[in-house]
Design a protein around this motif. Structure first.
Motif, PDB file in Angstrom:
ATOM      1  N   ILE A  37       1.163  -1.351  -0.200  1.00  0.00           N
ATOM      2  CA  ILE A  37      -0.051  -0.044   0.206  1.00  0.00           C
ATOM      3  C   ILE A  37       0.915   1.276  -0.068  1.00  0.00           C
ATOM      4  N   GLY A  38       1.961   1.215   0.849  1.00  0.00           N
ATOM      5  CA  GLY A  38       2.728   2.418   0.840  1.00  0.00           C
ATOM      6  C   GLY A  38       3.553   2.565  -0.555  1.00  0.00           C
ATOM      7  N   TYR A  39       3.727   1.521  -1.234  1.00  0.00           N
ATOM      8  CA  TYR A  39       4.346   1.634  -2.638  1.00  0.00           C
ATOM      9  C   TYR A  39       3.473   2.481  -3.578  1.00  0.00           C
ATOM     10  N   SER A  40       2.140   1.860  -3.583  1.00  0.00           N
ATOM     11  CA  SER A  40       1.237   2.244  -4.569  1.00  0.00           C
ATOM     12  C   SER A  40       0.904   3.640  -3.978  1.00  0.00           C
ATOM     13  N   THR A  41       0.763   4.197  -2.864  1.00  0.00           N
ATOM     14  CA  THR A  41       0.480   5.587  -2.692  1.00  0.00           C
ATOM     15  C   THR A  41       1.533   6.468  -3.067  1.00  0.00           C
ATOM     16  N   VAL A  42       2.918   6.070  -2.889  1.00  0.00           N
ATOM     17  CA  VAL A  42       3.970   6.676  -3.221  1.00  0.00           C
ATOM     18  C   VAL A  42       4.096   6.834  -4.658  1.00  0.00           C
ATOM     19  N   ARG A  43       3.602   5.888  -5.476  1.00  0.00           N
ATOM     20  CA  ARG A  43       3.910   5.875  -6.788  1.00  0.00           C
ATOM     21  C   ARG A  43       2.709   6.795  -7.623  1.00  0.00           C
ATOM     22  N   LEU A  44       1.558   6.959  -6.926  1.00  0.00           N
ATOM     23  CA  LEU A  44       0.378   7.747  -7.296  1.00  0.00           C
ATOM     24  C   LEU A  44       0.967   9.267  -6.918  1.00  0.00           C
ATOM     25  N   HIS A  45       1.588   9.590  -5.901  1.00  0.00           N
ATOM     26  CA  HIS A  45       1.895  10.665  -5.424  1.00  0.00           C
ATOM     27  C   HIS A  45       2.969  11.450  -6.810  1.00  0.00           C
ATOM     28  N   ALA A  46       3.919  10.239  -7.035  1.00  0.00           N
ATOM     29  CA  ALA A  46       4.986  10.899  -7.904  1.00  0.00           C
ATOM     30  C   ALA A  46       4.297  11.115  -9.269  1.00  0.00           C
ATOM     31  N   ALA A  47       3.199  10.284  -9.667  1.00  0.00           N
ATOM     32  CA  ALA A  47       2.657  10.489 -10.948  1.00  0.00           C
ATOM     33  C   ALA A  47       2.013  11.797 -11.137  1.00  0.00           C
ATOM     34  N   LEU A  48       1.389  12.256 -10.091  1.00  0.00           N
ATOM     35  CA  LEU A  48       0.871  13.619  -9.987  1.00  0.00           C
ATOM     36  C   LEU A  48       1.988  14.854  -9.933  1.00  0.00           C
ATOM     37  N   LEU A  49       3.042  14.455  -9.309  1.00  0.00           N
ATOM     38  CA  LEU A  49       3.827  15.370  -9.190  1.00  0.00           C
ATOM     39  C   LEU A  49       4.599  15.723 -10.605  1.00  0.00           C
ATOM     40  N   SER A  50       4.783  14.387 -11.408  1.00  0.00           N
ATOM     41  CA  SER A  50       5.184  14.555 -12.574  1.00  0.00           C
ATOM     42  C   SER A  50       4.191  15.099 -13.462  1.00  0.00           C
ATOM     43  N   ALA A  51       3.090  15.025 -13.312  1.00  0.00           N
ATOM     44  CA  ALA A  51       1.918  15.771 -14.280  1.00  0.00           C
ATOM     45  C   ALA A  51       1.904  17.307 -13.747  1.00  0.00           C
ATOM     46  N   GLY A  52       2.687  17.716 -13.044  1.00  0.00           N
ATOM     47  CA  GLY A  52       2.654  19.259 -12.474  1.00  0.00           C
ATOM     48  C   GLY A  52       1.641  19.436 -11.255  1.00  0.00           C
ATOM     49  N   VAL A  53       1.028  18.585 -10.664  1.00  0.00           N
ATOM     50  CA  VAL A  53      -0.080  18.912  -9.752  1.00  0.00           C
ATOM     51  C   VAL A  53       0.728  18.898  -8.427  1.00  0.00           C
ATOM     52  N   VAL A  88      -3.804  -1.528  -7.313  1.00  0.00           N
ATOM     53  CA  VAL A  88      -2.761  -0.901  -6.556  1.00  0.00           C
ATOM     54  C   VAL A  88      -1.558  -0.804  -7.639  1.00  0.00           C
ATOM     55  N   PHE A  89      -0.683   0.187  -7.579  1.00  0.00           N
ATOM     56  CA  PHE A  89       0.538   0.227  -8.353  1.00  0.00           C
ATOM     57  C   PHE A  89       1.261  -0.817  -7.734  1.00  0.00           C
ATOM     58  N   TYR A  90       2.380  -1.745  -8.602  1.00  0.00           N
ATOM     59  CA  TYR A  90       3.165  -2.600  -8.325  1.00  0.00           C
ATOM     60  C   TYR A  90       4.318  -2.628  -8.872  1.00  0.00           C
ATOM     61  N   ALA A 104      -2.038  -6.545 -17.599  1.00  0.00           N
ATOM     62  CA  ALA A 104      -3.053  -5.565 -17.058  1.00  0.00           C
ATOM     63  C   ALA A 104      -3.199  -4.894 -16.027  1.00  0.00           C
ATOM     64  N   PHE A 105      -2.043  -5.047 -15.254  1.00  0.00           N
ATOM     65  CA  PHE A 105      -1.572  -4.411 -13.960  1.00  0.00           C
ATOM     66  C   PHE A 105      -0.455  -3.536 -14.099  1.00  0.00           C
ATOM     67  N   ALA A 106      -0.126  -3.417 -15.386  1.00  0.00           N
ATOM     68  CA  ALA A 106       1.195  -2.572 -15.539  1.00  0.00           C
ATOM     69  C   ALA A 106       1.001  -1.183 -14.922  1.00  0.00           C
ATOM     70  N   GLU A 107       2.019  -0.324 -14.403  1.00  0.00           N
ATOM     71  CA  GLU A 107       1.881   0.813 -13.850  1.00  0.00           C
ATOM     72  C   GLU A 107       1.173   1.747 -14.909  1.00  0.00           C
ATOM     73  N   ASN A 111      -3.296   5.334 -16.015  1.00  0.00           N
ATOM     74  CA  ASN A 111      -4.492   5.835 -16.836  1.00  0.00           C
ATOM     75  C   ASN A 111      -5.951   5.679 -16.225  1.00  0.00           C
ATOM     76  N   LYS A 112      -5.862   4.630 -15.509  1.00  0.00           N
ATOM     77  CA  LYS A 112      -7.336   4.606 -14.709  1.00  0.00           C
ATOM     78  C   LYS A 112      -7.452   5.794 -13.662  1.00  0.00           C
ATOM     79  N   TRP A 113      -6.318   5.860 -12.868  1.00  0.00           N
ATOM     80  CA  TRP A 113      -6.523   7.080 -11.861  1.00  0.00           C
ATOM     81  C   TRP A 113      -6.528   8.234 -12.644  1.00  0.00           C
ATOM     82  N   ARG A 114      -5.915   8.594 -13.704  1.00  0.00           N
ATOM     83  CA  ARG A 114      -5.966   9.982 -14.544  1.00  0.00           C
ATOM     84  C   ARG A 114      -7.444  10.365 -14.813  1.00  0.00           C
ATOM     85  N   MET A 115      -8.070   9.347 -15.322  1.00  0.00           N
ATOM     86  CA  MET A 115      -9.764   9.181 -15.730  1.00  0.00           C
ATOM     87  C   MET A 115     -10.572   9.753 -14.454  1.00  0.00           C
TER      88      MET A 115
END
Length: 363
Positions: free
Chosen positions: A16-32, A153-155, A339-342, A347-351
């Motif tokens: 869960i921690g990895y997935s949380t950090v990965r989503l955070h990093a994706a948003l930062l990369s998108a300028g959020v 989750v992200f893995y 089907a579970f690639a990051e 893409n599902k989160w972004r939508m």
């Protein structure tokens, strides 16, 4: 607007921690503008830059902001999170029912799990949207939950791809003739590690082959751990079973890549990331249909309809001996892992987040 990712404990070695950090990093990369937040007393173990809950309170979240609330255990700070004015996205990772722990005398953990599950309706009622990381997890949502979604989750799909060294290790380990088995997960009753050990026992005492079982995990209760050790002794597996506590990720990947099978006899899972790690590493999964295990594996994995340890043992041996069947299963698992690639998960989160974070519409 700001996005705050709240989880009571955030550690990189936790799924869960990895997935949380990965989503955070994706948003930062998108300028959020994005922040990690955890409970005050867990802050020393969190990644650098993580805010404590007291810091979040000082930032005074407004209705323009979003709190992504990762919920997986009873949390005394839940009421505070729900009182913030920000929009709330609930991400429910499931809480194991207390009866699994109570049956082994772990009443404190059992009670905490039941308290956490009992608090879920109030969180769902407050949330602007409710997400489960499996369809199975969403079945815990009470009627009236707002806009349910399933986002896994992200893995770390890149890390668990086997290296050349892992392939060499498989050839070396496989040439010994032993049936090499792996399990990864917390050492807790719902995962039925006792039955994983019994699979190794059936390989040795019924089929007559030598098993090598490596169990990777974290000890949560010493009495339960002694219970598992006693099963090893009762089945005469002292030289065949090894408990690997708090090993680095590279060792887990190497074990998966060099194993004949990952054995999963769990009775309750909200997702189970190690299944995908096994898929990615090229390790056949032999297990039992149960909760989100069946959903995560989908058409891949060799799953039995019931907890039949002798049938699981026979399947593991057959996969070792029949290269064609083994390779067919590995190919099926590899397709399922895609089907579970990051990128797919992002893409599902972004939508979903486009309705909350307008700038993502142009990313």
């Amino acid at each position: 607007m700001r996005v705050f990712h709240y989880c009571q404990s955030i550690t990189s070695r936790d799924a869960i921690g990895y997935s949380t950090v990965r989503l955070h990093a994706a948003l930062l990369s998108a300028g959020v503008e994005s922040y990690l937040v955890c409970n005050d007393h867990n802050r020393p173990l969190a990644p650098a830059g993580t805010l404590a809950l007291k810091d979040l309170a000082e930032l005074l979240p407004t209705r323009r902001d979003v709190i992504i609330f990762h919920y997986s255990f009873a949390d005394n700070d839940t009421d505070l999170i729900l009182r913030f004015r920000a929009k709330i996205i609930l991400v429910y990772h499931n809480i194991t029912p207390g009866h699994f722990f109570r049956a082994h005398g772990q009443d404190g953990l059992a009670n905490a799990c039941d308290v956490g599950r009992a608090a879920l309706p109030a969180i769902v009622q407050r949330a602007d949207i409710c997400i489960g990381d499996s369809d199975y997890n969403r079945t815990d949502f009470p009627a009236g939950a707002r806009v349910e979604q399933t986002i896994p989750v992200f893995y770390n799909d890149r890390f668990f791809r086997p290296s050349a060294a892992d392939h060499e290790r498989f050839l070396k380990v496989g040439s010994t003739g032993a049936v090499n088995l792996t399990f990864i997960g917390r050492l807790v009753p719902n995962k039925r590690i006792d039955n994983v050990i019994r699979v190794a026992g059936a390989i040795k005492n019924t089929i007559g082959m030598t098993p090598n079982l490596r169990i990777f995990g974290k000890i949560w209760d010493r009495e339960y751990f002694r219970y598992l050790e006693n099963i090893v002794l009762d089945l005469g597996l002292e030289t065949n079973v090894k408990f690997e506590v708090n090993q680095p990720g590279a060792e887990l990947r190497a074990a998966l890549a060099s194993s004949d099978a990952f054995i999963c006899m769990s009775e309750h899972e909200g997702f189970m990331v190690p299944l995908l790690e096994a898929f990615t590493a090229g390790c056949p999964v032999v297990g039992m249909m149960s909760t989100a295990v069946t959903e995560t594996c989908g058409p891949a994995g060799a799953l039995l309809p019931a907890a039949d340890v002798e049938a699981a043992a026979g399947m593991a041996v057959a996969l070792k001996q029949d290269r064609e069947s083994r390779m067919a299963l590995i190919r099926s698992q590899s397709r399922r892992a895609q089907a579970f690639a990051e990128g797919q998960t992002w893409n599902k989160w972004r939508m979903v987040l486009e309705d909350f974070v307008p700038q993502l519409r142009n990313v």
